[in-house]
Design an enzyme around this catalytic site. Structure first.
Site, PDB file in Angstrom:
ATOM      1  N   GLU A   1      61.315  27.774  30.319  1.00 35.64           N
ATOM      2  CA  GLU A   1      60.852  27.566  31.696  1.00 35.64           C
ATOM      3  C   GLU A   1      59.420  28.070  31.805  1.00 35.64           C
ATOM      4  O   GLU A   1      59.023  28.964  31.069  1.00 35.64           O
ATOM      5  CB  GLU A   1      61.733  28.358  32.679  1.00 35.64           C
ATOM      6  CG  GLU A   1      63.198  27.968  32.651  1.00 35.64           C
ATOM      7  CD  GLU A   1      64.068  28.974  33.416  1.00 35.64           C
ATOM      8  OE1 GLU A   1      63.694  29.351  34.533  1.00 35.64           O
ATOM      9  OE2 GLU A   1      65.097  29.383  32.863  1.00 35.64           O
TER      10      GLU A   1
ATOM     11  N   LYS B   1      56.486  30.263  33.320  1.00 32.08           N
ATOM     12  CA  LYS B   1      56.463  31.572  33.961  1.00 32.08           C
ATOM     13  C   LYS B   1      55.501  31.487  35.144  1.00 32.08           C
ATOM     14  O   LYS B   1      54.285  31.464  34.967  1.00 32.08           O
ATOM     15  CB  LYS B   1      56.011  32.635  32.962  1.00 32.08           C
ATOM     16  CG  LYS B   1      56.179  34.034  33.477  1.00 32.08           C
ATOM     17  CD  LYS B   1      55.996  35.041  32.351  1.00 32.08           C
ATOM     18  CE  LYS B   1      56.244  36.443  32.858  1.00 32.08           C
ATOM     19  NZ  LYS B   1      55.396  36.802  34.005  1.00 32.08           N
TER      20      LYS B   1
ATOM     21  N   ASP C   1      53.289  32.487  38.183  1.00 30.70           N
ATOM     22  CA  ASP C   1      52.547  33.705  38.503  1.00 30.70           C
ATOM     23  C   ASP C   1      52.569  33.914  40.015  1.00 30.70           C
ATOM     24  O   ASP C   1      51.616  33.596  40.717  1.00 30.70           O
ATOM     25  CB  ASP C   1      51.110  33.569  37.989  1.00 30.70           C
ATOM     26  CG  ASP C   1      50.423  34.913  37.907  1.00 30.70           C
ATOM     27  OD1 ASP C   1      51.099  35.941  38.078  1.00 30.70           O
ATOM     28  OD2 ASP C   1      49.204  34.935  37.672  1.00 30.70           O
TER      29      ASP C   1
ATOM     30  N   TYR D   1      65.358  30.287  40.072  1.00 33.20           N
ATOM     31  CA  TYR D   1      65.794  30.050  38.687  1.00 33.20           C
ATOM     32  C   TYR D   1      66.822  31.055  38.171  1.00 33.20           C
ATOM     33  O   TYR D   1      67.149  31.052  36.992  1.00 33.20           O
ATOM     34  CB  TYR D   1      64.583  30.059  37.751  1.00 33.20           C
ATOM     35  CG  TYR D   1      63.702  31.274  37.941  1.00 33.20           C
ATOM     36  CD1 TYR D   1      64.108  32.519  37.486  1.00 33.20           C
ATOM     37  CD2 TYR D   1      62.488  31.181  38.617  1.00 33.20           C
ATOM     38  CE1 TYR D   1      63.335  33.637  37.684  1.00 33.20           C
ATOM     39  CE2 TYR D   1      61.701  32.293  38.819  1.00 33.20           C
ATOM     40  CZ  TYR D   1      62.124  33.513  38.352  1.00 33.20           C
ATOM     41  OH  TYR D   1      61.356  34.623  38.568  1.00 33.20           O
TER      42      TYR D   1
ATOM     43  N   LYS E   1      53.425  35.298  26.783  1.00 30.34           N
ATOM     44  CA  LYS E   1      52.244  35.368  27.650  1.00 30.34           C
ATOM     45  C   LYS E   1      51.111  34.568  27.023  1.00 30.34           C
ATOM     46  O   LYS E   1      50.843  34.695  25.824  1.00 30.34           O
ATOM     47  CB  LYS E   1      51.798  36.830  27.834  1.00 30.34           C
ATOM     48  CG  LYS E   1      52.833  37.704  28.512  1.00 30.34           C
ATOM     49  CD  LYS E   1      53.114  37.296  29.958  1.00 30.34           C
ATOM     50  CE  LYS E   1      52.129  37.868  30.940  1.00 30.34           C
ATOM     51  NZ  LYS E   1      52.357  39.241  31.334  1.00 30.34           N
TER      52      LYS E   1
ATOM     53  N   CYS F   1      16.848  54.699  43.296  1.00 33.68           N
ATOM     54  CA  CYS F   1      18.106  54.244  43.889  1.00 33.68           C
ATOM     55  C   CYS F   1      17.864  52.982  44.717  1.00 33.68           C
ATOM     56  O   CYS F   1      16.968  52.965  45.553  1.00 33.68           O
ATOM     57  CB  CYS F   1      18.676  55.354  44.766  1.00 33.68           C
ATOM     58  SG  CYS F   1      20.046  54.826  45.799  1.00 33.68           S
TER      59      CYS F   1
ATOM     60  N   CYS G   1      18.249  54.041  48.638  1.00 32.74           N
ATOM     61  CA  CYS G   1      17.376  54.946  49.385  1.00 32.74           C
ATOM     62  C   CYS G   1      16.008  55.137  48.743  1.00 32.74           C
ATOM     63  O   CYS G   1      15.126  55.753  49.332  1.00 32.74           O
ATOM     64  CB  CYS G   1      18.050  56.306  49.561  1.00 32.74           C
ATOM     65  SG  CYS G   1      18.240  57.217  48.019  1.00 32.74           S
TER      66      CYS G   1
ATOM     67  N   CYS H   1      22.193  58.918  41.975  1.00 30.22           N
ATOM     68  CA  CYS H   1      21.247  59.196  43.044  1.00 30.22           C
ATOM     69  C   CYS H   1      21.712  60.501  43.661  1.00 30.22           C
ATOM     70  O   CYS H   1      22.858  60.611  44.091  1.00 30.22           O
ATOM     71  CB  CYS H   1      21.271  58.083  44.090  1.00 30.22           C
ATOM     72  SG  CYS H   1      20.443  58.557  45.619  1.00 30.22           S
TER      73      CYS H   1
ATOM     74  N   CYS I   1      21.118  59.460  51.157  1.00 30.51           N
ATOM     75  CA  CYS I   1      21.256  58.102  50.634  1.00 30.51           C
ATOM     76  C   CYS I   1      22.238  57.291  51.494  1.00 30.51           C
ATOM     77  O   CYS I   1      23.405  57.642  51.603  1.00 30.51           O
ATOM     78  CB  CYS I   1      21.758  58.171  49.194  1.00 30.51           C
ATOM     79  SG  CYS I   1      21.984  56.562  48.458  1.00 30.51           S
TER      80      CYS I   1
HETATM   81 ZN   LIG Z   1      20.334  56.676  46.986  1.00 30.14          ZN
END
Ligand SMILES: [Zn+2]
Length: 717
Positions: free
Chosen positions: A132, A134, A136, A250, A338, A432, A435, A450, A455
């Protein structure tokens, strides 16, 4: 059917209806129900409608009218009662008739052959086998009694699931009553019988659902399986009813209740009884035929309208199944083959940098969306700068993306022959992206950080963390709203939440415009709910705000430990570092960082403002008890490997959270391991799990477990 004919049939029905309804409404209602059920069956389960939609609607219309005139004849099994015709205890625990086993996985042809060898050895030759697909999706157990659907439950931990009857009743190919043809197969119709199958969302419906989610600024589902599971867990069954869900049935909980002797006959009977049975099944007699079925299924996978992730092979005869029996975790008489991980190529558009709550910078591959192993993949973490260098992926590259069913997608590397001439190696930005502060990489660490206290990206993550379900659980305070609050400068730390009022929130500019070009605002309805949710969060047990503050090393369980020892912020702040370290489970490292956090002036100021705005930073004993988690993971053993980049949790934190729900956490993988959770860059433990056939969960699955307390199906049927 031609329109002409349909009209003829309609008028015919209504004439008959008039005559019979007046003389015997009960008989007419029953005849209409059977006719509607039969046509639903032909339409949804057999994909072979016999009447037009208009004629079908006309039958429903007449039934509704008759039931309205004779409310005493309304029955919960009537086709008119799919939504709202049943009142049950939604999500209450339901014990399965017999355990719903997971199946052992065969990863690849070799492992499939090993299983076939074991079967051959046991019986002396290969017995009849059933192949059968499978599916998902999300497993469901349906209980029928006297031919009527009485209950439907999720798989849960295999022994106990959750009551989702109200939701499942809205799925149109699930019969509320079995067909009369079913009776010959049931030994005693008065005895409850549990039938099992998979509920799934077709690929096309999944794409439509996600398109509409995105258009409405909502988070899309990762894959059809999550969409199906999420739809079944809706509090409001109306929402489930509007999701296009289907089922394939099933299996039976206890085959002795049926007058069938084999899996093949069971599938035939399920079809006669009115269930939607997958037509792609085969009764085979040799290993070659099994391999052929697997090979063909893999080939057809993309063309099927729903997701499959493998093939299930079962010994056909129930008596032979019993003879082979079970291991501690799975039947010996079945195997789930699988499909191998799928690899696709797509274009790497950009490498962006994400700033986490603690300032950690993570490079993320931004790709053209591509469907891999059932999920749309457009982003994948690249972990850190070294990893990007090692793989040598560059913006503009065509990259190979790999994904196995349950595991997070991974960028394997570039197709170098397709690299544009001007592509340059990638470097972590020096500042960053949020910031503009210089970023720092400490010696011996793979990550850049950072470290600016101002920030906004970190602030956003901290604010979201405070509002998250595990912390203060402020319903509706999601990423979009918080982002707008931060960008407007109105909220910069968690204490600011408690200064918001409804009028102000209603005016919040959502940064989008409507068709007339006017800015979209949050609006009064949402604002009112949000203010109520903020208000409700003021009285959470002390462990919750403690966790919400996001102190380093203090996850949910550690916060609970601290709150038990020091049941108020006052007591906690008065504790010395030694007193903190003396608490069972705390230790010097956590004591040190906690002590420092509570003596950092900025943090103290936030805590004082929280208290001033009525956030209760202390426990009463009752509230703490109410917050204890149900022990739904008892008896399961988890092994954690790799890093949890999505949540930023350490493995210790994740382990503690699993333990808080009753699970055991072990350091090594064995046959006794229930699940391995594989984060990014998972190593040998992952390989061992695959080798031993232990199911592997990815981080989103882990987060789902921590949120719901329920293990999603990974290897389940
Ligand atoms: Zn930052």
């Amino acid at each position: 059917m031609a329109d002409e004919q349909a009209k003829e049939q309609q008028s015919l029905l209504s004439e008959k209806a008039l005559a019979e309804a007046t003389s015997d409404p009960a008989a007419r209602i029953e005849a209409l129900r059977r006719e509607i059920e039969h046509n639903s069956y032909l339409y949804y389960a057999k994909d072979a409608p016999a009447i037009s939609d208009a004629a079908f609607d006309s039958l429903m219309h007449e039934l509704r009218a008759l039931e309205a005139a004779h409310p005493e004849l309304i029955d919960p099994s009537s086709p008119t009662q799919r939504v709202g015709g049943y009142v049950g205890d939604q999500f209450a625990p339901i014990q399965h008739e017999r355990r719903m086993y997971s199946l052992d996985d065969a990863m690849g042809a070799e492992e499939l052959d090993e299983w076939l060898d074991r079967v051959r050895e046991f019986f002396g030759s290969i017995p009849e086998l059933v192949c059968e697909l499978k599916i998902d999706g999300s497993s469901v157990a349906f209980t029928y009694e006297n031919g009527r659907l009485m209950r439907a439950a999720t798989r849960g931990d295999g022994t106990t699931g959750e009551d989702i009857t109200v939701n499942v009743r809205t799925v149109k190919d699930v019969p509320l009553r079995l067909r009369a043809d079913a009776d010959d197969g049931i030994r005693d119709t008065g005895v409850p019988i549990e039938l099992r199958g998979e509920c799934y969302m077709p690929k096309a419906s999944f794409e439509a659902l996600n398109a509409s989610a995105e258009a409405n600024g909502k988070q899309p589902f990762a894959n059809p399986r999550n969409a199906a599971a999420g739809s079944l867990r809706q509090k409001d069954p109306q929402i489930t009813a509007h999701r296009d869900l289907s089922t394939f049935v099933y299996a039976v909980g206890d085959e002795r209740k049926l007058a069938v002797e084999t899996q093949w006959d069971l599938l035939q009977w399920l079809g006669r009884a009115g269930f939607h049975v997958n037509p792609d099944i085969a009764l085979v007699h040799s290993a070659e035929e099994v391999h052929e079925f697997c090979r063909k299924s893999l080939e057809r996978r993309d063309a099927l309208p729903y997701d499959i992730d493998g093939v299930v092979v079962k010994v056909n005869s129930f008596a032979q199944q019993e003879a082979m029996g079970y291991t501690a975790r799975a039947p010996r008489w079945a195997i789930a083959f699988k499909f191998p991980p799928e690899e696709k190529t797509t274009l790497l558009r950009d490498i962006t940098v994400q700033v986490g709550r603690t300032g950690k910078l993570t490079p993320v591959a931004e790709m053209d969306p591509v469907l891999v192993a059932g999920s749309t993949v457009a982003r994948a973490t690249l972990h850190n700068e070294d990893e990007v260098r090692r793989k040598d992926v560059r913006v503009g590259d065509t990259v190979i993306v790999r994904k196995a069913g349950d595991v997070i997608p991974e960028v394997l590397g570039p197709v170098e022959s397709l690299r544009p001439a001007d592509a340059v190696p990638w470097n972590m930005p020096a500042v960053c992206p949020s910031c503009g502060s210089p970023v720092v990489r400490e010696e011996g660490e793979a990550d850049y950080r950072c470290i600016s206290i101002d920030c906004p990206a970190q602030a956003l993550e901290r604010l979201l963390h405070w509002a998250s379900r595990g912390a203060m659980d402020i319903d509706g305070m999601g990423e979009e709203v918080v982002r707008r609050l931060v960008e407007s400068g109105r909220v910069s730390d968690v204490a600011d939440y408690y200064t918001l009022d409804e009028v102000e929130l209603a005016q919040l500019d959502m940064g989008r415009t409507n068709k007339e070009g006017e800015p979209i605002r949050l609006g009064h309805t949402v604002a009112k709910k949000l203010v109520a949710a903020i208000d409700e969060s003021r009285t959470r047990p002390f462990a919750r705000p403690l966790f919400g503050l996001g102190m380093r090393h203090v996850g949910k369980t550690m916060a609970e430990t601290l709150a038990r020892a020091f049941p108020s912020m006052e007591a906690l702040m008065a504790a010395s570092e030694e007193e903190l370290a003396a608490v069972d489970g705390v230790g010097p490292k956590i004591a040190h960082s906690t002590y420092l956090f509570l003596r950092t002036p900025d943090n103290v100021q936030v805590i004082e403002r929280l208290a001033k705005h009525g956030v209760r930073l202390a426990d009463d004993v009752e509230a703490a008890a109410a917050d204890a988690l149900p022990q739904t993971l008892e008896g399961l053993t988890f092994v954690l490997t790799g890093s949890l980049v999505q949540s930023g949790m350490t493995r210790d934190e994740a382990g503690a959270a699993l333990k808080a729900r009753g699970a055991k956490v072990s350091g090594s993988v064995s046959k006794k391991t229930s699940y391995v959770v594989a984060g990014e860059a998972a190593g040998s433990k992952y390989d061992k799990a695959v080798a031993l056939g232990v199911p592997v969960l990815d981080e989103p699955a882990l987060l789902a477990i921590l949120e719901t307390g329920e293990v999603p199906e990974v290897a389940g049927e």
